[in-house]
Design a protein around this motif. Structure first.
Motif, PDB file in Angstrom:
ATOM      1  N   ASP A   1      27.951  35.506  42.785  1.00  0.00           N
ATOM      2  CA  ASP A   1      26.756  36.331  42.588  1.00  0.00           C
ATOM      3  C   ASP A   1      27.071  37.624  41.852  1.00  0.00           C
ATOM      4  O   ASP A   1      26.396  38.643  42.028  1.00  0.00           O
ATOM      5  N   LYS A   2      28.114  37.554  40.993  1.00  0.00           N
ATOM      6  CA  LYS A   2      28.484  38.736  40.224  1.00  0.00           C
ATOM      7  C   LYS A   2      29.215  38.285  38.960  1.00  0.00           C
ATOM      8  O   LYS A   2      30.438  38.144  38.949  1.00  0.00           O
ATOM      9  N   PRO A   3      28.468  38.040  37.866  1.00  0.00           N
ATOM     10  CA  PRO A   3      29.132  37.639  36.622  1.00  0.00           C
ATOM     11  C   PRO A   3      30.087  38.719  36.129  1.00  0.00           C
ATOM     12  O   PRO A   3      29.833  39.918  36.300  1.00  0.00           O
ATOM     13  N   VAL A   4      31.187  38.295  35.543  1.00  0.00           N
ATOM     14  CA  VAL A   4      32.199  39.229  35.029  1.00  0.00           C
ATOM     15  C   VAL A   4      32.606  38.789  33.635  1.00  0.00           C
ATOM     16  O   VAL A   4      32.358  37.653  33.220  1.00  0.00           O
ATOM     17  N   LYS A   5      33.236  39.707  32.909  1.00  0.00           N
ATOM     18  CA  LYS A   5      33.815  39.333  31.620  1.00  0.00           C
ATOM     19  C   LYS A   5      35.060  38.480  31.873  1.00  0.00           C
ATOM     20  O   LYS A   5      35.971  38.902  32.590  1.00  0.00           O
ATOM     21  N   LEU A   6      35.070  37.299  31.280  1.00  0.00           N
ATOM     22  CA  LEU A   6      36.175  36.371  31.525  1.00  0.00           C
ATOM     23  C   LEU A   6      37.515  36.991  31.165  1.00  0.00           C
ATOM     24  O   LEU A   6      38.484  36.898  31.922  1.00  0.00           O
ATOM     25  N   TRP A   7      37.581  37.645  30.003  1.00  0.00           N
ATOM     26  CA  TRP A   7      38.856  38.188  29.549  1.00  0.00           C
ATOM     27  C   TRP A   7      39.263  39.424  30.342  1.00  0.00           C
ATOM     28  O   TRP A   7      40.454  39.746  30.418  1.00  0.00           O
ATOM     29  N   GLU A   8      38.289  40.113  30.934  1.00  0.00           N
ATOM     30  CA  GLU A   8      38.639  41.217  31.823  1.00  0.00           C
ATOM     31  C   GLU A   8      39.261  40.669  33.107  1.00  0.00           C
ATOM     32  O   GLU A   8      40.215  41.247  33.649  1.00  0.00           O
ATOM     33  N   PHE A   9      38.733  39.549  33.591  1.00  0.00           N
ATOM     34  CA  PHE A   9      39.318  38.895  34.771  1.00  0.00           C
ATOM     35  C   PHE A   9      40.749  38.444  34.482  1.00  0.00           C
ATOM     36  O   PHE A   9      41.668  38.692  35.275  1.00  0.00           O
ATOM     37  N   ILE A  10      40.940  37.778  33.335  1.00  0.00           N
ATOM     38  CA  ILE A  10      42.290  37.320  32.956  1.00  0.00           C
ATOM     39  C   ILE A  10      43.239  38.505  32.831  1.00  0.00           C
ATOM     40  O   ILE A  10      44.383  38.467  33.299  1.00  0.00           O
ATOM     41  N   SER A  11      42.758  39.580  32.197  1.00  0.00           N
ATOM     42  CA  SER A  11      43.596  40.770  32.013  1.00  0.00           C
ATOM     43  C   SER A  11      43.972  41.393  33.344  1.00  0.00           C
ATOM     44  O   SER A  11      45.116  41.822  33.540  1.00  0.00           O
ATOM     45  N   ASN A  12      43.027  41.451  34.290  1.00  0.00           N
ATOM     46  CA  ASN A  12      43.320  42.025  35.606  1.00  0.00           C
ATOM     47  C   ASN A  12      44.380  41.214  36.341  1.00  0.00           C
ATOM     48  O   ASN A  12      45.291  41.781  36.965  1.00  0.00           O
ATOM     49  N   ILE A  13      44.253  39.887  36.283  1.00  0.00           N
ATOM     50  CA  ILE A  13      45.244  39.035  36.948  1.00  0.00           C
ATOM     51  C   ILE A  13      46.632  39.275  36.358  1.00  0.00           C
ATOM     52  O   ILE A  13      47.615  39.514  37.087  1.00  0.00           O
ATOM     53  N   LEU A  14      46.742  39.226  35.032  1.00  0.00           N
ATOM     54  CA  LEU A  14      48.046  39.379  34.378  1.00  0.00           C
ATOM     55  C   LEU A  14      48.603  40.775  34.564  1.00  0.00           C
ATOM     56  O   LEU A  14      49.801  40.962  34.827  1.00  0.00           O
ATOM     57  N   GLU A  15      47.744  41.781  34.442  1.00  0.00           N
ATOM     58  CA  GLU A  15      48.208  43.162  34.549  1.00  0.00           C
ATOM     59  C   GLU A  15      48.709  43.470  35.963  1.00  0.00           C
ATOM     60  O   GLU A  15      49.716  44.151  36.139  1.00  0.00           O
ATOM     61  N   ASN A  16      48.011  42.955  36.964  1.00  0.00           N
ATOM     62  CA  ASN A  16      48.445  43.182  38.341  1.00  0.00           C
ATOM     63  C   ASN A  16      49.738  42.454  38.669  1.00  0.00           C
ATOM     64  O   ASN A  16      50.424  42.813  39.628  1.00  0.00           O
ATOM     65  N   LEU A  17      50.059  41.422  37.881  1.00  0.00           N
ATOM     66  CA  LEU A  17      51.335  40.722  38.059  1.00  0.00           C
ATOM     67  C   LEU A  17      52.427  41.288  37.158  1.00  0.00           C
ATOM     68  O   LEU A  17      53.541  40.760  37.124  1.00  0.00           O
ATOM     69  N   GLY A  18      52.086  42.345  36.410  1.00  0.00           N
ATOM     70  CA  GLY A  18      53.091  43.022  35.597  1.00  0.00           C
ATOM     71  C   GLY A  18      53.202  42.544  34.174  1.00  0.00           C
ATOM     72  O   GLY A  18      54.100  42.972  33.442  1.00  0.00           O
ATOM     73  N   TYR A  19      52.293  41.671  33.730  1.00  0.00           N
ATOM     74  CA  TYR A  19      52.350  41.174  32.359  1.00  0.00           C
ATOM     75  C   TYR A  19      51.385  41.958  31.479  1.00  0.00           C
ATOM     76  O   TYR A  19      50.421  42.564  31.966  1.00  0.00           O
ATOM     77  N   ARG A  20      51.635  41.904  30.195  1.00  0.00           N
ATOM     78  CA  ARG A  20      50.789  42.613  29.253  1.00  0.00           C
ATOM     79  C   ARG A  20      49.441  41.913  29.128  1.00  0.00           C
ATOM     80  O   ARG A  20      49.380  40.697  28.993  1.00  0.00           O
ATOM     81  N   ARG A  21      48.376  42.681  29.179  1.00  0.00           N
ATOM     82  CA  ARG A  21      47.044  42.104  29.076  1.00  0.00           C
ATOM     83  C   ARG A  21      46.776  41.653  27.646  1.00  0.00           C
ATOM     84  O   ARG A  21      47.283  42.251  26.691  1.00  0.00           O
ATOM     85  N   PRO A  22      46.014  40.581  27.436  1.00  0.00           N
ATOM     86  CA  PRO A  22      45.707  40.113  26.083  1.00  0.00           C
ATOM     87  C   PRO A  22      45.009  41.199  25.269  1.00  0.00           C
ATOM     88  O   PRO A  22      44.109  41.879  25.776  1.00  0.00           O
TER      89      PRO A  22
END
Length: 568
Positions: free
Chosen positions: A261-282
């Protein structure tokens, strides 16, 4: 967990017994089984095509395991016999992928034929309720955006991804079985599922990040999507089963979208996952059309040369469209009729997911996102005007028009077999004829105004000519200045640069002019955009090359005759 292969079915379904089909091989199935066991109100049967587990994550006296063959209705009947409820989970891969070899027949047998046999087994065994969890992508054609769609949106006529078409067939089978032999059914259309321990999404993203492919953002990066935390989908299954039992008239035979019940930007979601794991965001934006051209050329090269097979799902058209299109859905119907509401917020879901994948985290700190508001070097090199917009693929219509016209001219002058004079004469003839016809046409024809080409279009201003001559004079003066420095014999760097350029020209003269022009046109539309998107990497390579040449220059000078070194 007890393992059951066969047995006499009890008389009438046990209201506390349920069967989770594909409860071991699917991520949602395992989560659903764990939740049902934890609730303490169900006797759970796990039915799956995988062999019996020796030590699995689910161990309880309330769970029994059935090793089934979806093509064998008798084994399915043993698994569902005595159960009041069957939860059928989508067994297909969660990501779009190119299907090769026998994949499609195998997946069709697993999903569609398996669902048909599951429904038949439920009817024969007297199962009361069947809840199927599929995907919201059953209404996604694979190319066009979907925004805030509800359940009234029809199935598309054609699917880009064949897996979504298989899911649609399963959903139709389940919903059409409603009311037959006392069986009540409904279908849950889940958004993209994520959560702790997900074996697909996060490991896939990390793998791409480690291989450097996760640098690219397909499209604008602004496309919205509905992702849903796995516990919320489990809660939706329990809510749907309850609604089927207490209010079947309003629920049975219907599909329901399930989201956070809360649409998000797909690439912002991907970036958050990668960034929180220490990888560079796209951060490198790749136009959709350019990505499709690369995929097409790679596929053609693979087919012709029998190499470079597209085994990775990243290099499939369905994945490109899936990563660049918006897909948002309205779950109001599920909230109203099923009593569903997300029990885990989106942000909490991300935190729990990242925490569960700490073993995949990178040791380095978080990378910073590139500021795209700052003008790039490639943009400044091209003048930050119309030329930059075209060569950097910002105005795709103009870019493709120029690409097409350049290809036509390249074919006309170099590949057609005609001489330059013949080709030029024919083009001038066509231009003259077109201008003459346009000139004799009336200003108005068939109710439409015809704009005449003003004479000013054929005039060149004095300032333009002056700038052109100044540019030529500047190039001439720079050449003369370089020759003077060479004549003085004091600057070895100038000598090596001049010698290198002349040697390069010598090598290029051995290449046919048609090949050089073709490579030049291809480079024109690729080099600048690659440099803009990979500016830091290219600058680092350039610095490394300069350092290497400086180190190479010293031993070269040392090998020169002593009288040359002494004179310099």
């Amino acid at each position: 967990m007890a393992i059951v292969d066969s047995g006499s079915p009890p008389i009438g379904p046990d209201p506390t017994a349920c069967t989770v089909m594909f409860g071991k091989s699917t991520y949602l199935g395992r989560s659903l089984v764990s939740a049902l066991i934890k609730s303490g109100g169900w006797a759970v049967r796990v039915a799956d095509t995988l062999p019996p587990p020796s030590l699995g994550p689910i161990q309880s006296d309330l769970a029994a395991y059935f090793h089934v063959d979806v093509a064998d209705r008798s084994s399915l009947s043993s698994a569902v016999a005595g159960s009041a409820v069957v939860f059928l989970v989508d067994p297909l891969p969660p990501f779009p992928s190119p299907l090769v070899g026998g994949d499609f027949p195998r997946l069709h047998a697993l999903a569609v034929v398996g669902a048909k046999n599951v429904v038949a087994a439920c009817r024969e065994a007297g199962v009361l309720r069947l809840v199927y969890t599929g995907s919201a992508d059953v209404v996604f054609d694979g190319k066009n955006d979907i925004r805030d769609a509800d359940e009234s949106l029809p199935y598309p006529h054609r699917y880009e991804d064949p897996l979504n078409e298989l899911r649609m067939q399963v959903e139709v089978l389940v919903l059409s079985a409603n009311g037959k032999d006392g069986l009540l059914t409904c279908a849950l259309r889940s958004g993209n599922i994520f959560g702790p321990g997900d074996p697909h999404l996060v490991p896939f993203l990390v793998q791409e990040a480690r291989s450097k492919r996760a640098k690219f953002v397909i499209g604008s990066g602004k496309n919205m999507c509905d992702l849903v935390y796995v516990e919320n989908v489990v809660h939706a299954n329990v809510s749907a089963e309850h609604a089927l039992s207490v209010a079947p008239a309003s629920v049975a035979g219907k599909p329901f979208f399930i989201t956070n019940d809360k649409p998000v930007k797909l690439w912002e979601f991907i970036s958050n996952i990668l960034e929180n794991l220490g990888y560079r965001r796209p951060s490198i934006h790749l136009p959709i059309n350019l990505a499709m051209i690369v995929i097409l050329l790679a596929k053609l090269a693979g087919d012709k040369l029998k190499v470079c097979r597209l085994s990775n799902s990243v290099f499939s058209p369905s994945t490109v469209y899936s990563l660049s299109c918006s897909r948002t859905f309205d779950c109001s119907k599920a909230k109203t009729l099923l009593g569903y509401s997300p029990i885990v917020s989106f942000q909490e879901g991300i935190e729990l997911t990242v925490e569960s994948f700490s073993q995949l985290a990178k040791g380095s700190g978080h990378a910073l996102e590139r500021d795209w508001t700052i003008t790039s070097k490639a943009d400044r090199m091209l003048g930050s005007g119309v030329v930059a917009d075209i060569l950097l693929w910002r105005d795709e219509k103009k870019t493709f028009a120029l690409v097409l016209s350049s290809f036509v001219l390249f074919y006309w002058f170099f590949l057609s077999g005609r001489t330059f004079v013949t080709s030029g004469a024919k083009i001038l003839m066509v231009i003259c004829l077109s201008l003459f016809i346009q000139g004799i046409l009336p200003t108005k024809m068939f109710g439409s105004n015809i704009e005449k080409i003003p004479p000013s279009c054929f005039e060149i201003s004095e300032s333009t000519m002056r700038d052109a001559f100044f540019a030529l004079a500047s190039l001439w003066n720079e050449g003369i200045s370089t020759m003077k420095l060479l004549a003085q014999g004091d600057d070895w760097s100038i000598f090596f640069k001049a010698a290198g350029c002349l040697y390069l020209v010598k090598l290029l003269l051995h290449i046919p002019i048609s090949v050089l022009v073709g490579l030049g046109l291809a480079s024109l539309f690729t080099v600048f955009i690659v440099y803009e998107q990979c500016e830091e990497e290219v600058d680092d390579l350039k610095k490394a090359a300069v350092v290497g040449l400086e180190k190479l220059k010293e031993p070269l000078i040392a090998r020169l005759p002593k009288f040359l070194i002494n004179n310099s």
